[in-house]
Design a protein around this motif. Sequence first.
Motif, mmCIF file in Angstrom:
data_model
loop_
_atom_site.group_PDB
_atom_site.id
_atom_site.type_symbol
_atom_site.label_atom_id
_atom_site.label_comp_id
_atom_site.label_asym_id
_atom_site.label_seq_id
_atom_site.Cartn_x
_atom_site.Cartn_y
_atom_site.Cartn_z
ATOM 1 N N THR A 84 0.852 -1.191 0.000
ATOM 2 C CA THR A 84 0.000 0.000 0.000
ATOM 3 C C THR A 84 0.886 1.239 0.000
ATOM 4 O OG1 THR A 84 -1.764 -1.119 1.206
ATOM 5 C CG2 THR A 84 -1.784 1.288 1.245
ATOM 6 N N ARG A 85 0.614 2.164 -0.923
ATOM 7 C CA ARG A 85 1.455 3.355 -1.013
ATOM 8 C C ARG A 85 1.315 4.222 0.235
ATOM 9 N NH1 ARG A 85 -0.595 7.690 -4.008
ATOM 10 N NH2 ARG A 85 -1.030 6.289 -5.744
ATOM 11 N N ARG A 86 2.479 4.587 0.780
ATOM 12 C CA ARG A 86 2.520 5.488 1.926
ATOM 13 C C ARG A 86 2.900 6.910 1.530
ATOM 14 N NH1 ARG A 86 3.645 2.938 6.964
ATOM 15 N NH2 ARG A 86 4.079 5.040 7.742
ATOM 16 N N ARG A 87 3.845 7.026 0.577
ATOM 17 C CA ARG A 87 4.292 8.352 0.168
ATOM 18 C C ARG A 87 4.585 8.337 -1.334
ATOM 19 N NH1 ARG A 87 2.284 9.570 4.112
ATOM 20 N NH2 ARG A 87 3.061 10.753 5.893
ATOM 21 N N TRP A 88 4.376 9.495 -1.991
ATOM 22 C CA TRP A 88 4.607 9.648 -3.430
ATOM 23 C C TRP A 88 5.255 10.998 -3.680
ATOM 24 C CZ3 TRP A 88 4.396 7.092 -8.011
ATOM 25 C CH2 TRP A 88 4.355 7.857 -9.189
ATOM 26 N N VAL A 89 6.403 10.968 -4.348
ATOM 27 C CA VAL A 89 7.116 12.175 -4.761
ATOM 28 C C VAL A 89 7.259 12.153 -6.270
ATOM 29 C CG1 VAL A 89 9.380 13.294 -4.793
ATOM 30 C CG2 VAL A 89 8.407 12.540 -2.619
ATOM 31 N N LEU A 90 6.909 13.236 -6.925
ATOM 32 C CA LEU A 90 7.244 13.433 -8.337
ATOM 33 C C LEU A 90 7.460 14.925 -8.531
ATOM 34 C CD1 LEU A 90 7.773 12.402 -11.122
ATOM 35 C CD2 LEU A 90 5.315 12.429 -11.597
ATOM 36 N N SER A 91 8.714 15.332 -8.536
ATOM 37 C CA SER A 91 9.101 16.736 -8.631
ATOM 38 C C SER A 91 9.854 16.967 -9.922
ATOM 39 C CB SER A 91 9.995 17.134 -7.445
ATOM 40 O OG SER A 91 9.339 16.925 -6.209
ATOM 41 N N GLU A 92 9.416 17.966 -10.682
ATOM 42 C CA GLU A 92 10.044 18.271 -11.970
ATOM 43 C C GLU A 92 10.826 19.579 -11.876
ATOM 44 O OE1 GLU A 92 8.759 19.256 -16.584
ATOM 45 O OE2 GLU A 92 7.479 17.931 -15.370
ATOM 46 N N TYR A 93 12.037 19.576 -12.436
ATOM 47 C CA TYR A 93 12.931 20.723 -12.373
ATOM 48 C C TYR A 93 13.409 21.104 -13.781
ATOM 49 C CZ TYR A 93 13.320 19.913 -7.329
ATOM 50 O OH TYR A 93 13.044 19.763 -5.989
ATOM 51 N N PRO A 94 13.796 22.368 -13.977
ATOM 52 C CA PRO A 94 14.245 22.803 -15.307
ATOM 53 C C PRO A 94 15.726 22.616 -15.564
ATOM 54 C CG PRO A 94 14.040 24.695 -13.858
ATOM 55 C CD PRO A 94 13.579 23.509 -13.060
ATOM 56 N N PHE A 310 -5.785 14.541 -22.728
ATOM 57 C CA PHE A 310 -6.525 14.332 -21.482
ATOM 58 C C PHE A 310 -5.645 13.682 -20.426
ATOM 59 C CE2 PHE A 310 -9.315 11.482 -18.917
ATOM 60 C CZ PHE A 310 -9.959 12.481 -18.199
ATOM 61 N N ILE A 311 -4.854 12.663 -20.821
ATOM 62 C CA ILE A 311 -3.976 11.997 -19.863
ATOM 63 C C ILE A 311 -2.880 12.955 -19.402
ATOM 64 C CG2 ILE A 311 -2.448 10.045 -19.478
ATOM 65 C CD1 ILE A 311 -5.456 9.386 -19.883
ATOM 66 N N ARG A 312 -2.348 13.751 -20.314
ATOM 67 C CA ARG A 312 -1.341 14.741 -19.904
ATOM 68 C C ARG A 312 -1.932 15.711 -18.887
ATOM 69 N NH1 ARG A 312 0.607 15.479 -25.737
ATOM 70 N NH2 ARG A 312 -0.686 17.340 -25.699
ATOM 71 N N TRP A 313 -3.181 16.118 -19.088
ATOM 72 C CA TRP A 313 -3.834 17.024 -18.142
ATOM 73 C C TRP A 313 -3.950 16.375 -16.765
ATOM 74 C CZ3 TRP A 313 -8.714 16.337 -15.792
ATOM 75 C CH2 TRP A 313 -9.169 17.445 -15.069
ATOM 76 N N MET A 314 -4.320 15.092 -16.727
ATOM 77 C CA MET A 314 -4.438 14.384 -15.457
ATOM 78 C C MET A 314 -3.093 14.277 -14.744
ATOM 79 S SD MET A 314 -7.031 11.271 -16.422
ATOM 80 C CE MET A 314 -6.879 10.593 -14.780
ATOM 81 N N ALA A 315 -2.011 14.117 -15.514
ATOM 82 C CA ALA A 315 -0.691 13.931 -14.917
ATOM 83 C C ALA A 315 -0.238 15.143 -14.115
ATOM 84 C CB ALA A 315 0.332 13.610 -16.007
ATOM 85 N N HIS A 316 -0.775 16.319 -14.417
ATOM 86 C CA HIS A 316 -0.406 17.513 -13.653
ATOM 87 C C HIS A 316 -0.732 17.349 -12.168
ATOM 88 C CE1 HIS A 316 -0.351 19.476 -17.657
ATOM 89 N NE2 HIS A 316 0.496 20.300 -17.092
ATOM 90 N N PHE A 317 -1.749 16.559 -11.837
ATOM 91 C CA PHE A 317 -2.212 16.456 -10.464
ATOM 92 C C PHE A 317 -1.370 15.506 -9.620
ATOM 93 C CE2 PHE A 317 -5.855 17.775 -12.999
ATOM 94 C CZ PHE A 317 -6.262 18.901 -12.300
ATOM 95 N N ARG A 318 -0.382 14.845 -10.237
ATOM 96 C CA ARG A 318 0.511 13.985 -9.467
ATOM 97 C C ARG A 318 1.941 14.506 -9.480
ATOM 98 N NH1 ARG A 318 0.007 7.734 -9.803
ATOM 99 N NH2 ARG A 318 0.692 8.073 -7.674
ATOM 100 N N THR A 319 2.127 15.743 -9.936
ATOM 101 C CA THR A 319 3.464 16.301 -10.123
ATOM 102 C C THR A 319 3.579 17.656 -9.442
ATOM 103 O OG1 THR A 319 3.498 15.269 -12.318
ATOM 104 C CG2 THR A 319 5.201 16.889 -11.860
ATOM 105 N N ARG A 320 4.741 17.930 -8.882
ATOM 106 C CA ARG A 320 5.097 19.262 -8.421
ATOM 107 C C ARG A 320 6.120 19.835 -9.401
ATOM 108 N NH1 ARG A 320 4.155 20.757 -3.046
ATOM 109 N NH2 ARG A 320 5.875 22.214 -3.236
#
Length: 325
Positions: A84-94, A310-320
């Motif tokens: 079971t997932r406890r923590r999720w990190v997805l951070s994007e940098y330039p 549509f999938i790209r739009w959804m992916a924004h909600f799992r990314t910082r």
Amino acid sequence: MRRLDLALPETPKGDAWRDALPALPDTPGAYRWFYADVTAGEYSAVCIFMVGSLFSPRYSAGVKRGALPLEHCAVNFALYHRSTRRRWVLSEYPRAAVRVLGGGRVLHIGRSMLEYGLDGTVCMEVDEQCAPFGGPLRARLVLEPQVMAADEVQLVPGLPHYWRALAPRAKARLEVLSEDVVAEGMGYHDSNHGEELLGARLPGWHWARVHGPEETVVDYHLPGGVAPLRVTAGALGTKSERRPLLAEARDTSLTGWGLRVPARLYAGNEPVDEPRLLESSPFYARVEARRDGLDVMGEVADFRRFHSPFIRWMAHFRTRVERAV
């Protein structure tokens, strides 16, 4: 593919990869990422450092306008407890940077780092915020390879996508300071790179690695009737080979997103168990199974789906999306 001035020579064969970090890509659509996972008691975790992030909706949409992989670097970390997932990190940098530290080679993305030490260890340190609006997470994964690296292989003849199991079997220590987790177990580490966007001609894949008491086996399945790849690593050494296609296709099932995943996970021809879904999305699933000293971790990816607006739009909600540090 052009190389950056900051990059180091391409990874050599054998054990010499341990003190070299492969060159980073800088052409539109290209990518390179470094993947590691660990199974340690009731915990498992996955850590990925990406240059040209496969999870980035901005990179997917921007490649036709000349978006560069170094403008879309990312750190992904996921912690699981009893599947079971406890923590999720997805951070994007330039941006990303490479430097020499004590003779070893270090890749920096944000405040996180991946280090190849001269003593052969691989160290991933994650210092991020959980996505999309979670609190801070600090984690450290150290791998001590127990076998030789495999040779790099081309996934599909004629397509510029490559894979190498760098540490297919390793002792691992996982520390998640923000969760008060310290555990030891078995680790795995590989790297993928390519010169064009995934999903452009290579639609997807599924793969799984199996840690057994004496050896680790990694099976990489590819579309279009391409023979699967297998890496076997243990006391007798590390071997890469193409395997014949199965005469009969193994059963699959559909996730809630309609993505087809294996109905059972296998160690060779021996079924281990029904997979437990660690991650499930419209284009990607991560699965796990354990039984009697066998531990299986695998992924299914359909990159064509990801490039849907549509999938790209959804992916924004799992990314910082972060600023360069």
